[in-house]
Design an enzyme around this catalytic site. Structure first.
Site, PDB file in Angstrom:
ATOM      1  CE  LYS A  15       7.621  -2.112  -0.317  1.00 20.57           C
ATOM      2  NZ  LYS A  15       7.603  -1.160  -1.335  1.00 20.57           N
ATOM      3  NE  ARG A  57       1.046  -3.241  -0.128  1.00 20.59           N
ATOM      4  CZ  ARG A  57       1.153  -4.381   0.266  1.00 20.59           C
ATOM      5  NH1 ARG A  57      -0.149  -4.783   0.902  1.00 20.59           N
ATOM      6  NH2 ARG A  57       1.921  -5.272   0.273  1.00 20.59           N
ATOM      7  N   GLY A  58       0.924  -4.534  -3.642  1.00 22.93           N
ATOM      8  CA  GLY A  58       1.090  -5.894  -3.380  1.00 22.93           C
ATOM      9  C   GLY A  58       1.169  -6.450  -4.870  1.00 22.93           C
ATOM     10  CG  ASP A  75       6.977  -6.493  -5.533  1.00 23.25           C
ATOM     11  OD1 ASP A  75       7.740  -6.593  -4.298  1.00 23.25           O
ATOM     12  OD2 ASP A  75       6.122  -5.881  -5.936  1.00 23.25           O
TER      13      ASP A  75
HETATM   14  O1  MRU Z   1       4.962  -1.365  -2.357  1.00 26.58           O
HETATM   15  P1  MRU Z   1       3.984  -2.558  -2.165  1.00 26.58           P
HETATM   16  O2  MRU Z   1       3.586  -2.563  -0.867  1.00 26.58           O
HETATM   17  O3  MRU Z   1       3.365  -2.695  -3.238  1.00 26.58           O
HETATM   18  O4  MRU Z   1       5.368  -3.836  -2.031  1.00 26.58           O
HETATM   19  C1  MRU Z   1       5.043  -5.089  -1.871  1.00 26.58           C
HETATM   20  C2  MRU Z   1       5.926  -5.966  -1.526  1.00 26.58           C
HETATM   21  O5  MRU Z   1       7.051  -5.787  -1.542  1.00 26.58           O
HETATM   22  C3  MRU Z   1       5.379  -7.409  -1.404  1.00 26.58           C
HETATM   23  O6  MRU Z   1       6.572  -7.983  -0.742  1.00 26.58           O
HETATM   24  C4  MRU Z   1       5.309  -8.220  -2.606  1.00 26.58           C
HETATM   25  O7  MRU Z   1       4.808  -7.339  -3.541  1.00 26.58           O
HETATM   26  C5  MRU Z   1       5.014  -9.516  -2.903  1.00 26.58           C
HETATM   27  S1  MRU Z   1       3.198  -9.517  -2.455  1.00 26.58           S
HETATM   28  C6  MRU Z   1       2.732 -11.158  -2.274  1.00 26.58           C
END
Ligand code: MRU
Length: 378
Positions: free
Chosen positions: A273, A48-49, A262
């Protein structure tokens, strides 16, 4: 202490990920040999991320190529691609380049359908689609172009993250207390991180930085992943329930907020997030700088403002239970958006690998994007 995490890699014909759903209790690496399994792992956040999703998808397309080639061998064995090595020789007779090309493009579509918000996923898949298409159904070219592109996407992350770290660290100083949300570390980028790269770089430069990590309900990326990364890096970290953040601001205990993103659109509106918007509002109220750290691969300059960003809505079960225990009646509905959009006017700056865009707006973003080579010159 090691601050680089082996988040996702391509090793001897398999996509290898650290299973982020098990952290911090267990550091388990999982070998994935099938693209449907990889798509499932992405959906349930084993990987994820935003940037890490792009790297995982790129490796997934390479995995499909590996499997297509090996399925055409009389005696399938061994592997063809391995990160850091040149591709092993293989017998291309009996393989149909057009069929394999179609299969790779189908896999690209399948991986693109896993999660809708993080644009890095689509950015990486588009790069892979171009690599596939410029191979003209030629198997040797497919092998060269698809593997080169997948590893280039991955290797680029570390360099990009380092630059974000350097650019952002200049905004922090010794003794600062920084609040972050979710996880924007190496676990989220397959590199060094974005928001956490800023913190780690400031720390490496000798500044004492203390971190408050929002636990980030419902999936606890802050408590489980950010706190894990911070402790590994030897950085002072305190975990808090999301609803405790406002009291810290009111007590004057937060000097800056740094998060990842994102998807950042043309006017600077930024999806991250769920809960990030609330922090930005608190920053405005209490006069605290609100920084977003993200690479250019997180920008989607085809969308004018945040209302055009698709927001992932996740399973209500994530909200109505905790660690497998029911916490709300079955009859209750649940609201479970995975992301929210912070309007650009609440951002003090966006930290990228090429520059810091202060008080972002359309013109500043266009100019910075042109300077970064992301947009064509006027
Ligand atoms: O749902 P996730 O855990 O994939 O969400 C991730 C985030 O919101 C992070 O803050 C974002 O992807 C930035 S990662 C460098």
């Amino acid at each position: 202490m090691d601050t680089i995490v082996r988040t996702v890699d391509y090793i001897k014909g398999k996509v290898v990920i650290i299973d982020q759903t098990l952290l911090p209790a267990e550091e388990k690496y999982v070998e994935i040999g099938d693209t449907a399994e990889l798509a499932a792992a992405i959906r349930i956040l084993k990987v994820r991320g935003a940037p890490a999703l792009g790297v995982a998808a790129a490796h997934g397309i390479l995995l499909e190529l590996e499997n297509e080639i090996l399925a055409g061998q009389d005696d399938p064995h061994g592997y063809i691609f391995d990160h850091g090595d040149t591709a092993a020789a293989f017998d291309a007779s009996g393989l149909d380049g057009a069929v394999i090309t179609a299969k790779l493009l189908e896999t690209a579509d399948m991986l693109a359908a896993t999660r809708p918000t993080a644009v890095n996923l689509f950015w990486a898949i588009e790069r892979m689609r171009k690599a596939i298409k410029r191979s003209g159904n030629d198997i040797s070219l497919l092998a060269a172009n698809v593997s080169t592109e997948a590893f280039a996407i991955h290797d680029g992350e570390l360099e990009t993250d380092r630059r974000i770290g350097e650019n952002g660290a200049a905004l922090l100083s010794d003794g600062m207390v920084v609040l972050t949300h979710c996880n924007a570390g190496g676990l989220a980028t397959a590199g060094y991180g974005t928001a956490l790269a800023v913190i780690k770089t400031a720390h490496e430069q000798g500044n004492a930085i203390s971190v408050f990590a929002d636990e980030t309900r419902p999936l606890l990326q802050g408590a489980r992943l950010t706190a894990w990364e911070m402790t590994r890096a030897g950085i002072d970290v305190t975990v808090l329930c999301d609803n405790a953040a406002a009291s810290l601001f009111a007590a004057g205990r937060i000097d800056a907020v740094v998060t990842g993103a994102d998807r950042i659109v043309l006017n600077g509106d930024s999806a991250n997030k769920i809960g990030t918007l609330g922090l930005a509002v608190l920053c405005e109220k209490y006069g605290v700088p609100m920084y977003i750290a993200a690479p250019w691969s997180t920008f989607d300059l085809t969308i004018e403002n945040g209302s055009g960003i698709p927001i992932e809505e996740r399973d209500p079960g994530e909200v109505k239970s905790f660690a497998g225990i029911k916490t709300a009646p079955d009859e209750a509905k649940a609201y479970n958006p995975a992301f929210d959009v912070t309007p650009a006017e609440l951002l003090t700056a966006i930290i990228t690998e090429t520059c810091v865009i202060e008080r972002p707006d359309v013109e500043k973003i266009r100019t910075a994007a042109r300077e970064a080579g992301v947009l064509e010159p006027e």
